[in-house]
Design a protein around this motif. Structure first.
Motif, PDB file in Angstrom:
ATOM      1  N   ARG A 129     -17.571  45.542  -8.764  1.00 33.16           N
ATOM      2  CA  ARG A 129     -18.917  45.419  -9.334  1.00 33.16           C
ATOM      3  C   ARG A 129     -19.225  43.959  -9.676  1.00 33.16           C
ATOM      4  NH1 ARG A 129     -23.723  46.631  -8.672  1.00 33.16           N
ATOM      5  NH2 ARG A 129     -25.001  46.326 -10.511  1.00 33.16           N
ATOM      6  N   ALA A 130     -18.252  43.264 -10.236  1.00 34.02           N
ATOM      7  CA  ALA A 130     -18.449  41.849 -10.562  1.00 34.02           C
ATOM      8  C   ALA A 130     -18.669  41.027  -9.295  1.00 34.02           C
ATOM      9  CB  ALA A 130     -17.248  41.326 -11.346  1.00 34.02           C
ATOM     10  N   GLU A 131     -17.933  41.326  -8.238  1.00 34.01           N
ATOM     11  CA  GLU A 131     -18.086  40.622  -6.953  1.00 34.01           C
ATOM     12  C   GLU A 131     -19.508  40.790  -6.414  1.00 34.01           C
ATOM     13  OE1 GLU A 131     -17.376  38.595  -3.316  1.00 34.01           O
ATOM     14  OE2 GLU A 131     -16.341  38.520  -5.233  1.00 34.01           O
ATOM     15  N   VAL A 132     -20.037  41.988  -6.528  1.00 32.64           N
ATOM     16  CA  VAL A 132     -21.412  42.253  -6.078  1.00 32.64           C
ATOM     17  C   VAL A 132     -22.393  41.381  -6.856  1.00 32.64           C
ATOM     18  CG1 VAL A 132     -23.237  44.002  -6.069  1.00 32.64           C
ATOM     19  CG2 VAL A 132     -20.953  44.589  -5.262  1.00 32.64           C
ATOM     20  N   LEU A 133     -22.209  41.309  -8.168  1.00 31.77           N
ATOM     21  CA  LEU A 133     -23.136  40.542  -9.006  1.00 31.77           C
ATOM     22  C   LEU A 133     -22.980  39.032  -8.831  1.00 31.77           C
ATOM     23  CD1 LEU A 133     -22.943  42.630 -12.294  1.00 31.77           C
ATOM     24  CD2 LEU A 133     -24.782  42.592 -10.612  1.00 31.77           C
ATOM     25  N   ILE A 134     -21.750  38.560  -8.717  1.00 34.19           N
ATOM     26  CA  ILE A 134     -21.509  37.115  -8.636  1.00 34.19           C
ATOM     27  C   ILE A 134     -21.845  36.558  -7.258  1.00 34.19           C
ATOM     28  CG2 ILE A 134     -19.737  35.314  -8.754  1.00 34.19           C
ATOM     29  CD1 ILE A 134     -18.298  37.104 -10.840  1.00 34.19           C
ATOM     30  N   HIS A 135     -21.359  37.219  -6.209  1.00 37.94           N
ATOM     31  CA  HIS A 135     -21.486  36.671  -4.859  1.00 37.94           C
ATOM     32  C   HIS A 135     -22.456  37.433  -3.955  1.00 37.94           C
ATOM     33  CE1 HIS A 135     -17.376  35.156  -6.079  1.00 37.94           C
ATOM     34  NE2 HIS A 135     -18.082  34.067  -5.889  1.00 37.94           N
ATOM     35  N   GLY A 136     -23.023  38.522  -4.433  1.00 34.55           N
ATOM     36  CA  GLY A 136     -23.984  39.269  -3.628  1.00 34.55           C
ATOM     37  C   GLY A 136     -23.368  40.052  -2.483  1.00 34.55           C
TER      38      GLY A 136
END
Length: 164
Positions: A129-136
């Motif tokens: 989830r963090a990867e989605v938010l940080i790097h799209g």
């Protein structure tokens, strides 16, 4: 036909002819259609049915290592009352890096890397989830590989832990 039936039939026809009383309007905009993924940060905790995500409104993550602080905070009292628990060991050290959606999680200390382990699911899903938010990165493209004292495991995707 009897007078009573005729009167009843006339009454029903009159009612049907008048409609429901709602006047027509112009076209209205219903707003943006809901998307398949929620906005904002989600943290995953263990439950009877596998990892379950909970929203953390207003929380932003700037780097993947921010995830470990969120997990260390554990579930709220209400979330604990709903059966959520944090199974990630407190005495393990974690560091995560990402390259184009491929996350490497390095763990030191007593941490067992197993696909059946809910603590692994908590980490994989929260990092994804963090990867989605940080790097799209698209959620279905995020992969997490765990590297610990016991060896290497993965890559895992969050969906693997949610399909219980």
């Amino acid at each position: 036909m009897t007078r009573r039936r005729t009167a009843l039939l006339c009454g029903l026809l009159t009612l049907a002819a008048t409609g429901c009383g709602i006047r027509p309007t112009g076209v209205t905009d219903g707003g943006t259609a809901p998307s398949g993924i929620s906005k904002g940060m989600r943290v995953y905790f263990a439950s009877d049915n596998g990892p379950r995500g909970v929203s953390r409104p207003g929380v932003t993550v700037d780097q993947l290592d921010d995830v470990f602080k969120l997990l260390a905070g554990g579930p709220t009292a209400g979330e604990r009352a709903n059966g959520l628990a944090d199974l990630v060991p407190e005495n393990a050290g974690f560091h995560a890096t990402s390259t184009r959606g491929h996350i490497t999680l390095r763990a030191t200390g007593p941490f067992i890397v197993s696909p059946q382990n809910q603590s692994t699911g908590q980490l994989v899903c929260t990092l994804a989830r963090a990867e989605v938010l940080i790097h799209g990165t698209r959620p279905d493209k995020v992969q997490v590989t765990l590297v610990g004292d016991e060896g290497r495991a993965g890559p895992y995707q969050c969906q693997q832990f949610l399909q219980r």
